[in-house]
Design an enzyme around this catalytic site. Structure first.
Site, PDB file in Angstrom:
ATOM      1  N   ARG A  39      -7.313  12.506   0.873  1.00  0.00           N
ATOM      2  CA  ARG A  39      -6.254  12.981   1.764  1.00  0.00           C
ATOM      3  C   ARG A  39      -4.860  12.489   1.351  1.00  0.00           C
ATOM      4  O   ARG A  39      -3.873  13.100   1.698  1.00  0.00           O
ATOM      5  CB  ARG A  39      -6.538  12.595   3.212  1.00  0.00           C
TER       6      ARG A  39
ATOM      7  N   ASN B 135       0.860  -1.189   0.000  1.00  0.00           N
ATOM      8  CA  ASN B 135       0.000   0.000   0.000  1.00  0.00           C
ATOM      9  C   ASN B 135       0.900   1.244   0.000  1.00  0.00           C
ATOM     10  O   ASN B 135       1.721   1.427   0.903  1.00  0.00           O
ATOM     11  CB  ASN B 135      -0.897  -0.039   1.251  1.00  0.00           C
TER      12      ASN B 135
ATOM     13  N   GLU C 252     -10.746  -9.637   2.823  1.00  0.00           N
ATOM     14  CA  GLU C 252      -9.507  -9.234   3.489  1.00  0.00           C
ATOM     15  C   GLU C 252      -9.858  -9.058   4.959  1.00  0.00           C
ATOM     16  O   GLU C 252     -10.731  -8.256   5.312  1.00  0.00           O
ATOM     17  CB  GLU C 252      -8.964  -7.934   2.896  1.00  0.00           C
TER      18      GLU C 252
ATOM     19  N   HIS D 287       0.864   6.243   1.762  1.00  0.00           N
ATOM     20  CA  HIS D 287       1.630   7.202   2.565  1.00  0.00           C
ATOM     21  C   HIS D 287       2.794   7.839   1.826  1.00  0.00           C
ATOM     22  O   HIS D 287       3.401   8.788   2.322  1.00  0.00           O
ATOM     23  CB  HIS D 287       2.043   6.566   3.891  1.00  0.00           C
TER      24      HIS D 287
ATOM     25  N   GLU E 297      -8.623   0.417  -3.279  1.00  0.00           N
ATOM     26  CA  GLU E 297      -9.561   0.380  -2.151  1.00  0.00           C
ATOM     27  C   GLU E 297     -10.559   1.510  -2.329  1.00  0.00           C
ATOM     28  O   GLU E 297     -10.159   2.656  -2.587  1.00  0.00           O
ATOM     29  CB  GLU E 297      -8.810   0.577  -0.831  1.00  0.00           C
TER      30      GLU E 297
ATOM     31  N   HIS F  18      -3.764  -4.718   7.726  1.00  0.00           N
ATOM     32  CA  HIS F  18      -3.884  -3.633   8.704  1.00  0.00           C
ATOM     33  C   HIS F  18      -2.954  -3.822   9.903  1.00  0.00           C
ATOM     34  O   HIS F  18      -3.051  -4.810  10.624  1.00  0.00           O
ATOM     35  CB  HIS F  18      -5.295  -3.400   9.227  1.00  0.00           C
TER      36      HIS F  18
ATOM     37  N   ARG G  99      -9.579   7.848  -1.278  1.00  0.00           N
ATOM     38  CA  ARG G  99     -10.547   8.213  -0.239  1.00  0.00           C
ATOM     39  C   ARG G  99     -11.448   9.332  -0.716  1.00  0.00           C
ATOM     40  O   ARG G  99     -11.065  10.143  -1.569  1.00  0.00           O
ATOM     41  CB  ARG G  99      -9.798   8.655   1.032  1.00  0.00           C
TER      42      ARG G  99
ATOM     43  N   THR H  69      -8.338   3.119   8.328  1.00  0.00           N
ATOM     44  CA  THR H  69      -9.535   2.276   8.324  1.00  0.00           C
ATOM     45  C   THR H  69      -9.612   1.511   9.643  1.00  0.00           C
ATOM     46  O   THR H  69      -8.788   0.643   9.911  1.00  0.00           O
ATOM     47  CB  THR H  69      -9.491   1.297   7.124  1.00  0.00           C
TER      48      THR H  69
ATOM     49  N   HIS I 122      -5.675   3.644  -1.981  1.00  0.00           N
ATOM     50  CA  HIS I 122      -7.022   3.913  -1.477  1.00  0.00           C
ATOM     51  C   HIS I 122      -7.413   5.321  -1.922  1.00  0.00           C
ATOM     52  O   HIS I 122      -6.819   6.299  -1.469  1.00  0.00           O
ATOM     53  CB  HIS I 122      -7.010   3.805   0.057  1.00  0.00           C
TER      54      HIS I 122
HETATM   55  N1  PXP Z   1      -5.766  -3.309   3.872  1.00  0.00           N
HETATM   56  C1  PXP Z   1      -6.776  -2.411   3.915  1.00  0.00           C
HETATM   57  C2  PXP Z   1      -8.105  -2.811   3.377  1.00  0.00           C
HETATM   58  C3  PXP Z   1      -6.568  -1.111   4.434  1.00  0.00           C
HETATM   59  O1  PXP Z   1      -7.585  -0.237   4.473  1.00  0.00           O
HETATM   60  C4  PXP Z   1      -5.283  -0.773   4.915  1.00  0.00           C
HETATM   61  C5  PXP Z   1      -5.050   0.582   5.501  1.00  0.00           C
HETATM   62  O2  PXP Z   1      -5.240   1.562   4.554  1.00  0.00           O
HETATM   63  C6  PXP Z   1      -4.261  -1.724   4.802  1.00  0.00           C
HETATM   64  C7  PXP Z   1      -4.538  -2.993   4.313  1.00  0.00           C
HETATM   65  C8  PXP Z   1      -2.857  -1.419   5.192  1.00  0.00           C
HETATM   66  O3  PXP Z   1      -2.749  -1.164   6.538  1.00  0.00           O
HETATM   67  P1  PXP Z   1      -1.373  -0.641   7.124  1.00  0.00           P
HETATM   68  O4  PXP Z   1      -1.083   0.667   6.463  1.00  0.00           O
HETATM   69  O5  PXP Z   1      -1.633  -0.527   8.571  1.00  0.00           O
HETATM   70  O6  PXP Z   1      -0.323  -1.665   6.774  1.00  0.00           O
END
Ligand code: PXP
Length: 238
Positions: free
Chosen positions: A49, A7, A151, A10, A70, A192, A45, A101, A43
């Site tokens: 953001r 992901n 997931e 960030h 996402e 997550h 959003r 999330t 994602h």
């Molecule tokens: N999976 C989903 C569906 C998420 O919403 C997120 C957070 O955006 C993640 C995985 C990744 O989580 P993390 O950034 O805590 O590794």
């Protein structure tokens, strides 16, 4: 083989902090693929953001890159997803005030809405996934919704492990859900709050086929890059 989705939201958070162009999430998507990730997650959003529409557009057009988008159930976002045609879509709950999330979808409440979205996505040959809490009932509802994957939100498990608390109950819940999903023909993913330790623990669940990890990978990579960048600057200014 278990797959790793990275992901890169960030990277965009960091870029947006300056309101300029660096670091570029599109470049990051290509970089992550070259580094060995199986897919890239973004994602889009509702409040934009981090990932912006132009990022999503460009990332979804990169050749030979599997993109997992996402999205919330917001109709405008769903329409954007249908236009972007990513390889995968994971439907997630979204709340404007949250930092990240915070939990899985409320499938009971949103069953009809989610079923319609899944149908639309599937008609466009997009692999569908639902971000859910580790609940057997939610796995059963997911089956009724004919989703391809679930997931499982691993936030609670991750917190327990990080706080050195007993995590057996939460781990077993995730295991039972993964086993039931597998039995019902739904592929299980996990995501997550995952870091090295929590991911390692979850690899004991053979039914989990994909890990989607963001914050830790981006945060930790700072420490693997800092030395090189500082050396580069020392060379430039010497
Ligand atoms: N999976 C989903 C569906 C998420 O919403 C997120 C957070 O955006 C993640 C995985 C990744 O989580 P993390 O950034 O805590 O590794």
């Amino acid at each position: 083989m278990k797959r790793l989705g990275v992901n890169i939201d960030h990277i965009a958070t960091l870029r947006n902090a300056r309101g300029e162009f660096h670091p570029n999430p599109v470049y990051a998507a290509k970089f992550v693929k070259k580094a060995g990730a199986d897919s890239v997650t973004i994602h889009l959003r509702e409040d934009r953001r981090h990932i912006k529409d132009t990022d999503a557009n460009k990332i979804c057009s990169i050749n030979n890159l599997l993109v997992n988008l996402e999205i919330s159930t917001n109709p405008q976002i769903v329409n954007i997803a249908l236009k972007l045609k990513p390889d995968f879509v994971c439907i997630v709950p979204e709340n404007r005030k949250e930092i990240t999330t915070e939990g899985g979808l409320n499938l009971k409440k949103n069953r009809i809405k989610i079923k319609k979205i899944i149908l639309k996505l599937k008609r466009n040959n997009i692999r569908t996934s639902l971000f859910i809490n580790p609940s057997l009932n939610d796995i059963k509802i997911s089956k009724e919704l004919e989703v391809d994957c679930v997931e499982i939100h691993t936030g609670r498990l991750s917190n327990l492990i990080k706080l050195k608390k007993n995590y057996n109950f939460e781990f077993n819940k995730i295991k039972k859900c993964s086993m039931l999903a597998n039995k019902l023909g739904i592929e299980t993913h996990a995501g997550h709050g995952l870091d090295y330790k929590t991911t390692k623990i979850l690899t004991k669940i053979s039914e989990i086929k994909e890990f989607n990890i963001g914050h830790f990978i981006i945060g930790e990579s700072i420490f693997y890059g800092l030395k090189k960048i500082i050396k580069n600057f020392k060379k430039i200014i010497k």
